[in-house]
Motif scaffolding. Structure first.
Motif, PDB file in Angstrom:
ATOM      1  N   ILE A 401       0.613  -1.439   0.128  1.00  0.00           N
ATOM      2  CA  ILE A 401       0.182  -0.282  -0.136  1.00  0.00           C
ATOM      3  C   ILE A 401       0.481   1.102   0.212  1.00  0.00           C
ATOM      4  CG2 ILE A 401      -1.675   1.608   1.234  1.00  0.00           C
ATOM      5  CD1 ILE A 401      -2.915  -1.116   2.850  1.00  0.00           C
ATOM      6  N   LYS A 402       2.166   0.868   0.700  1.00  0.00           N
ATOM      7  CA  LYS A 402       3.260   2.355   0.613  1.00  0.00           C
ATOM      8  C   LYS A 402       3.548   2.385  -0.626  1.00  0.00           C
ATOM      9  CE  LYS A 402       5.330   1.748   5.635  1.00  0.00           C
ATOM     10  NZ  LYS A 402       6.048   1.225   6.028  1.00  0.00           N
ATOM     11  N   GLN A 403       3.532   1.465  -1.739  1.00  0.00           N
ATOM     12  CA  GLN A 403       3.528   2.235  -3.087  1.00  0.00           C
ATOM     13  C   GLN A 403       2.459   3.010  -3.599  1.00  0.00           C
ATOM     14  OE1 GLN A 403       4.418  -1.246  -5.740  1.00  0.00           O
ATOM     15  NE2 GLN A 403       5.182  -2.689  -3.216  1.00  0.00           N
ATOM     16  N   ILE A 404       1.710   3.517  -3.010  1.00  0.00           N
ATOM     17  CA  ILE A 404       0.508   3.851  -4.152  1.00  0.00           C
ATOM     18  C   ILE A 404       0.823   5.202  -3.195  1.00  0.00           C
ATOM     19  CG2 ILE A 404      -2.033   4.312  -3.740  1.00  0.00           C
ATOM     20  CD1 ILE A 404      -2.183   2.012  -3.532  1.00  0.00           C
ATOM     21  N   VAL A 405       1.122   6.602  -4.704  1.00  0.00           N
ATOM     22  CA  VAL A 405       1.410   7.312  -4.173  1.00  0.00           C
ATOM     23  C   VAL A 405       0.259   9.068  -3.531  1.00  0.00           C
ATOM     24  CG1 VAL A 405       2.346   9.853  -5.580  1.00  0.00           C
ATOM     25  CG2 VAL A 405       3.644   7.523  -5.925  1.00  0.00           C
ATOM     26  N   ASP A 406      -1.204   8.537  -4.779  1.00  0.00           N
ATOM     27  CA  ASP A 406      -2.412   9.601  -4.148  1.00  0.00           C
ATOM     28  C   ASP A 406      -2.677   9.189  -2.428  1.00  0.00           C
ATOM     29  OD1 ASP A 406      -5.172  10.017  -3.852  1.00  0.00           O
ATOM     30  OD2 ASP A 406      -4.925  10.731  -5.808  1.00  0.00           O
ATOM     31  N   PRO A 407      -2.723   9.950  -2.014  1.00  0.00           N
ATOM     32  CA  PRO A 407      -2.904   9.713  -0.445  1.00  0.00           C
ATOM     33  C   PRO A 407      -4.263   8.966  -0.470  1.00  0.00           C
ATOM     34  CG  PRO A 407      -2.481  11.921  -0.901  1.00  0.00           C
ATOM     35  CD  PRO A 407      -2.311  11.115  -1.859  1.00  0.00           C
ATOM     36  N   SER A 408      -5.427   9.290  -1.099  1.00  0.00           N
ATOM     37  CA  SER A 408      -6.747   9.538  -0.622  1.00  0.00           C
ATOM     38  C   SER A 408      -6.531   7.662  -1.463  1.00  0.00           C
ATOM     39  CB  SER A 408      -7.361   9.971  -1.638  1.00  0.00           C
ATOM     40  OG  SER A 408      -8.577   9.589  -1.634  1.00  0.00           O
ATOM     41  N   ILE A 409      -6.030   7.098  -2.287  1.00  0.00           N
ATOM     42  CA  ILE A 409      -6.510   5.736  -2.774  1.00  0.00           C
ATOM     43  C   ILE A 409      -5.996   4.920  -2.001  1.00  0.00           C
ATOM     44  CG2 ILE A 409      -5.717   4.435  -4.905  1.00  0.00           C
ATOM     45  CD1 ILE A 409      -5.414   6.073  -6.919  1.00  0.00           C
ATOM     46  N   ARG A 410      -4.451   5.540  -1.109  1.00  0.00           N
ATOM     47  CA  ARG A 410      -4.216   4.533  -0.455  1.00  0.00           C
ATOM     48  C   ARG A 410      -4.662   3.947   1.070  1.00  0.00           C
ATOM     49  NH1 ARG A 410       1.093   7.703  -0.704  1.00  0.00           N
ATOM     50  NH2 ARG A 410       0.107   9.056   1.748  1.00  0.00           N
ATOM     51  N   SER A 411      -5.531   5.608   1.248  1.00  0.00           N
ATOM     52  CA  SER A 411      -6.583   5.342   2.688  1.00  0.00           C
ATOM     53  C   SER A 411      -7.446   4.278   1.662  1.00  0.00           C
ATOM     54  CB  SER A 411      -7.333   6.863   2.808  1.00  0.00           C
ATOM     55  OG  SER A 411      -8.220   6.642   3.509  1.00  0.00           O
ATOM     56  N   HIS A 412      -8.354   4.482   0.853  1.00  0.00           N
ATOM     57  CA  HIS A 412      -9.492   3.622   0.555  1.00  0.00           C
ATOM     58  C   HIS A 412      -8.418   2.104  -0.133  1.00  0.00           C
ATOM     59  CE1 HIS A 412     -12.313   6.387   0.637  1.00  0.00           C
ATOM     60  NE2 HIS A 412     -11.869   6.943  -0.501  1.00  0.00           N
ATOM     61  N   TYR A 413      -7.794   1.790   0.091  1.00  0.00           N
ATOM     62  CA  TYR A 413      -7.294   0.469  -0.254  1.00  0.00           C
ATOM     63  C   TYR A 413      -6.797   0.623   1.309  1.00  0.00           C
ATOM     64  CZ  TYR A 413      -5.983  -0.617  -4.988  1.00  0.00           C
ATOM     65  OH  TYR A 413      -5.864  -0.935  -5.926  1.00  0.00           O
ATOM     66  N   GLY A 414      -6.388   1.167   2.342  1.00  0.00           N
ATOM     67  CA  GLY A 414      -6.248   0.524   3.335  1.00  0.00           C
ATOM     68  C   GLY A 414      -7.403  -0.157   4.583  1.00  0.00           C
ATOM     69  N   GLU A 415      -8.211   0.785   3.521  1.00  0.00           N
ATOM     70  CA  GLU A 415     -10.214   0.293   4.849  1.00  0.00           C
ATOM     71  C   GLU A 415     -10.112  -0.794   4.050  1.00  0.00           C
ATOM     72  OE1 GLU A 415     -12.886   0.773   6.938  1.00  0.00           O
ATOM     73  OE2 GLU A 415     -11.654   2.499   6.730  1.00  0.00           O
ATOM     74  N   ALA A 416     -10.412  -0.985   2.584  1.00  0.00           N
ATOM     75  CA  ALA A 416     -10.927  -2.424   1.569  1.00  0.00           C
ATOM     76  C   ALA A 416      -9.830  -3.709   2.276  1.00  0.00           C
ATOM     77  CB  ALA A 416     -10.213  -2.291  -0.011  1.00  0.00           C
ATOM     78  N   ILE A 417      -8.550  -3.692   2.582  1.00  0.00           N
ATOM     79  CA  ILE A 417      -7.756  -4.491   2.650  1.00  0.00           C
ATOM     80  C   ILE A 417      -8.392  -4.929   4.696  1.00  0.00           C
ATOM     81  CG2 ILE A 417      -5.237  -5.376   3.770  1.00  0.00           C
ATOM     82  CD1 ILE A 417      -4.668  -4.065   1.317  1.00  0.00           C
ATOM     83  N   LYS A 418      -8.498  -3.981   4.953  1.00  0.00           N
ATOM     84  CA  LYS A 418      -8.906  -3.937   6.556  1.00  0.00           C
ATOM     85  C   LYS A 418     -10.344  -4.313   7.009  1.00  0.00           C
ATOM     86  CE  LYS A 418     -11.593  -1.030   9.091  1.00  0.00           C
ATOM     87  NZ  LYS A 418     -11.617  -0.039  10.073  1.00  0.00           N
ATOM     88  N   GLU A 419     -11.334  -4.184   5.858  1.00  0.00           N
ATOM     89  CA  GLU A 419     -12.132  -5.292   5.441  1.00  0.00           C
ATOM     90  C   GLU A 419     -11.939  -6.331   5.396  1.00  0.00           C
ATOM     91  OE1 GLU A 419     -15.877  -3.930   6.177  1.00  0.00           O
ATOM     92  OE2 GLU A 419     -14.634  -2.529   7.896  1.00  0.00           O
ATOM     93  N   MET A 420     -11.581  -6.925   4.312  1.00  0.00           N
ATOM     94  CA  MET A 420     -11.308  -8.258   3.974  1.00  0.00           C
ATOM     95  C   MET A 420     -10.159  -8.801   5.226  1.00  0.00           C
ATOM     96  SD  MET A 420      -9.817  -7.860   0.446  1.00  0.00           S
ATOM     97  CE  MET A 420      -9.222  -6.936  -0.182  1.00  0.00           C
ATOM     98  N   ARG A 421     -10.007  -8.457   5.970  1.00  0.00           N
ATOM     99  CA  ARG A 421      -8.578  -8.933   6.904  1.00  0.00           C
ATOM    100  C   ARG A 421      -9.779  -9.216   8.216  1.00  0.00           C
ATOM    101  NH1 ARG A 421      -6.478  -8.365  11.626  1.00  0.00           N
ATOM    102  NH2 ARG A 421      -4.411  -9.169  11.908  1.00  0.00           N
ATOM    103  N   TRP A 422     -10.744  -8.716   8.163  1.00  0.00           N
ATOM    104  CA  TRP A 422     -11.654  -8.624   8.932  1.00  0.00           C
ATOM    105  C   TRP A 422     -12.336  -9.849   8.849  1.00  0.00           C
ATOM    106  CZ3 TRP A 422     -14.457  -8.810  13.481  1.00  0.00           C
ATOM    107  CH2 TRP A 422     -15.700  -9.645  13.942  1.00  0.00           C
TER     108      TRP A 422
END
Length: 657
Positions: A401-422
């Motif tokens: 996720i750190k490779q994503i430059v756009d901060p908004s997209i990086r945040s949404h990727y983190g949220e999506a992965i958090k949901e899948m992790r749950w």
């Protein structure tokens, strides 16, 4: 080629942006005001029914409130015609009746060479097409018929044949084409032993490769001999052909995608032809190479979310993973990839022949987003039965996720992965009172909504008002600091132009000034250009503000190092302050889920807050570094401290572990 000063300004003054855009859109007459040059239409860059595409003729600027496309006449021509900057300028200059500046002799020579080689390639296309109808091509015609290509399809794709003895070299030289040009076009090669030149393509079905303008620039040859060293063989790289920047069928695919068809990326010529003949006309393929960064940019100019259709085997999956790693740093809002995996052991051509068009349509419709395939790669076939394995997964995903430059997209990727992790670990969650813990549901609860859209329980806090206090005023001042710094030191603009384009302004005057700065020609006296366009009073009001003078690059005009530092800090703080309300809401929702990632994040914030006394005590230290390597400035620390206290109040007992 560099253009003389003032040429682009003259070009823009001779053209009406409404006229340029009007060739591609249908204006909404009810919403538009032609007398004021205020025009609205459905956006030409994405499919929509409402008129969200706005053209301001007086400012020479367009913007879409749907897909956020923006720019001027040159950028509009570049995007809609899929041409480079100089080609767009030439198109507009021809339309305006403005002669292009004289080019240097070497540039003209190269352009002439490319035109001559393109003519040679077109003659070769016709030669190979004629060969397909000869007795030498009997087996080739039978093969193509077995692949489902009739005479009409062969004509549509200009498919030809090169017999075992070649022949294109002799045929073209007989027409007066110099041997050196035939070699330069990649149709023939010189012998390593010093002998006569020879044909590169022999005993192969020939597929012409065309560029975005429709010119034949190369060939792909499919061997008829099953023992041939290479089943498929492409032209070498030439003045015309760069395989890392070329996609097969790009011209036709661009037209089809513009009509709403999904852009599909397959692996080879026959897959593209099979897809197009079945009605999936927006199909392309790379040529003898994996998808490159240049390919991705080409694809995104055609469609915002291309579908990568890969063969259902190990090699296809590996190719998909390489594409993900390549694409992550390039993602921007509204621009991504989806992946359609074929059944095991099949490619798109196999699916169409064995299962039919509807089966392919179902596969395309079921294409998964990139984040889901990334998750599958890191979790499929693995067991996470220990804290160490879970931590390893978290670390791997954070690194991606750190490779994503756009901060908004990086945040949404983190949220999506958090949901899948749950979802992955929910069956192993600690139980409360003998029952598995689940998020609180209300009448408005919808599991398909994003986490930050769901109904939330109110969280008790006496700090909520402190979190948002003064943000509007601070943002307004930082916008002013950015604009004033660029006026004082315009040399740093190229480095920050992307951030400036994305800066949302709270003040209409700031919006006008930002747009004027983006339109200003390179090397121009920026302050003079702004005063001429916006008026002396508007600029003087900004640069004459005492607070702006002491906090912006106006302190040290012309100092590029100081200006760059000032802009970096201002853009970062703008992004942080405007993201804060959403982050607070997401964190409050996350309390309901009570998962391990929230605990980890809050602990990191608390540890950073514990170290923030240096800022509170007036130290010159500007940043505090958390254990996870993240940095928090003084404002973020204040926000995080208030959030921590509100969360501990919401979870009686202090530490919300």
């Amino acid at each position: 080629m560099s253009l003389p000063p003032g040429f682009l300004d003259e070009l823009r003054t001779r053209l009406s942006l409404t006229q340029v855009v009007g060739r591609k859109v249908m204006w909404d007459n009810k919403k538009s005001n032609q007398g004021k040059g205020d025009m609205w239409a459905p956006c030409p860059f994405h499919q929509e029914k409402s008129a969200s595409f706005h053209v301001d003729d007086r400012k020479g600027f367009y913007y879409c409130f749907g897909c956020h496309a923006k720019g001027d006449a040159i950028s509009f021509v570049r995007e809609t015609e899929n041409v480079d900057f100089m080609e767009a300028v030439k198109i507009l200059a021809d339309e305006a009746g403005l002669p292009m500046p004289e080019r240097d002799p070497r540039a003209q020579e190269k352009a002439d060479t490319r035109s001559e080689l393109a003519d040679v390639m077109e003659q070769a296309v016709q030669h190979f097409r004629l060969n397909l109808n000869t007795s030498n091509a009997t087996d080739a015609r039978a093969y193509l018929e077995r692949r489902g290509l009739n005479k009409d399809a062969l004509a549509r794709w200009d498919i030809g044949f090169a017999p075992d003895n070649g022949g294109v070299l002799a045929a073209l030289t007989a027409k007066g084409v110099p041997v050196d040009q035939i070699i330069a076009a990649g149709l023939a090669a010189k012998s390593d032993r010093g002998g006569a030149p020879y044909d590169r393509f022999r005993g192969r079905i020939m597929f012409p490769i065309r560029d975005a303008r429709g010119r034949a620039i190369a060939f792909g040859g499919r061997a008829m001999d099953p023992n041939a060293k290479a089943k498929y063989y492409n032209s070498p790289e030439t003045e015309l052909f760069d395989k890392s920047r070329t996609l097969y069928n790009v011209q036709k695919a661009r037209t089809a995608a513009g009509k709403g068809q999904p852009l599909i990326v397959s692996e080879g010529y026959m897959d593209v032809i099979a897809l197009a003949e079945a009605g999936f006309e927006a199909a392309v393929a790379p040529l003898g190479t994996a998808v490159t960064e240049h390919h991705l940019h080409m694809l995104w100019r055609i469609a915002p979310e291309p579908i990568i259709a890969l063969d259902g085997d190990t090699a296809g999956l590996r190719a998909a993973m390489r594409t993900i790693d390549l694409a992550l740093p390039l993602l921007v809002a509204g621009q991504s990839l989806r992946f359609a995996m074929m059944p095991a052991g099949m490619d798109p051509d196999d699916v169409l022949k064995q299962q039919g068009k509807q089966a392919m349509q179902d596969i395309i419709d079921a294409a998964i987003p990139m984040v889901q395939l990334l998750w599958q790669r890191e979790t499929e076939g693995k067991v996470f039965d220990s804290p160490e394995r879970k931590a390893a997964l978290d670390k791997t995903l954070r690194e991606k996720i750190k490779q994503i430059v756009d901060p908004s997209i990086r945040s949404h990727y983190g949220e999506a992965i958090k949901e899948m992790r749950w979802d992955l670990f929910r069956t192993r969650k600690p139980q409360q009172g003998g029952k598995a813990f689940t998020p609180r549901k209300s009448a408005a609860w919808n599991p398909k909504q994003q986490p930050w859209e769901r109904d939330r329980a109110p969280v008790a806090s006496n700090r909520s008002s402190a979190l948002g206090a003064g943000i509007g005023d601070q943002s307004h001042m930082r916008e002013a600091v950015v604009l004033a710094t660029l006026i004082a030191t315009p040399a740093v603009l190229p480095k920050f132009i992307a951030a400036l384009e994305l800066m949302d302004c709270s003040d209409p005057n700031h919006v006008q000034m930002r747009n004027a700065i983006l339109r200003a020609p390179d090397g121009a006296d920026l302050r003079a250009a702004l005063e001429q366009e916006l008026g002396h009073d508007v600029v003087a009001s900004l640069v004459g503000n005492r607070m702006v003078q002491i906090t912006s690059g106006l302190c040290k005009p012309g100092d590029t190092t100081f200006a760059a530092s000032c802009l970096t800090e201002s853009f970062a703080k703008l992004a942080a302050s405007r993201a804060m309300p959403r982050e607070e809401e997401e964190a409050r929702y996350a309390i309901d889920a009570a998962d391990e990632s929230l605990t980890w994040r809050i602990r990191q914030a608390k540890e950073a807050l514990d170290n923030s006394d240096v800022i509170a005590s007036g130290s010159s230290a500007e940043m505090v570094v958390a254990e996870n390597g993240a940095t928090l400035d003084s404002e973020q620390l204040k926000i995080s401290r208030a959030l921590w206290e509100s969360l501990t109040i919401a979870k009686p007992g202090g530490d919300p572990k």
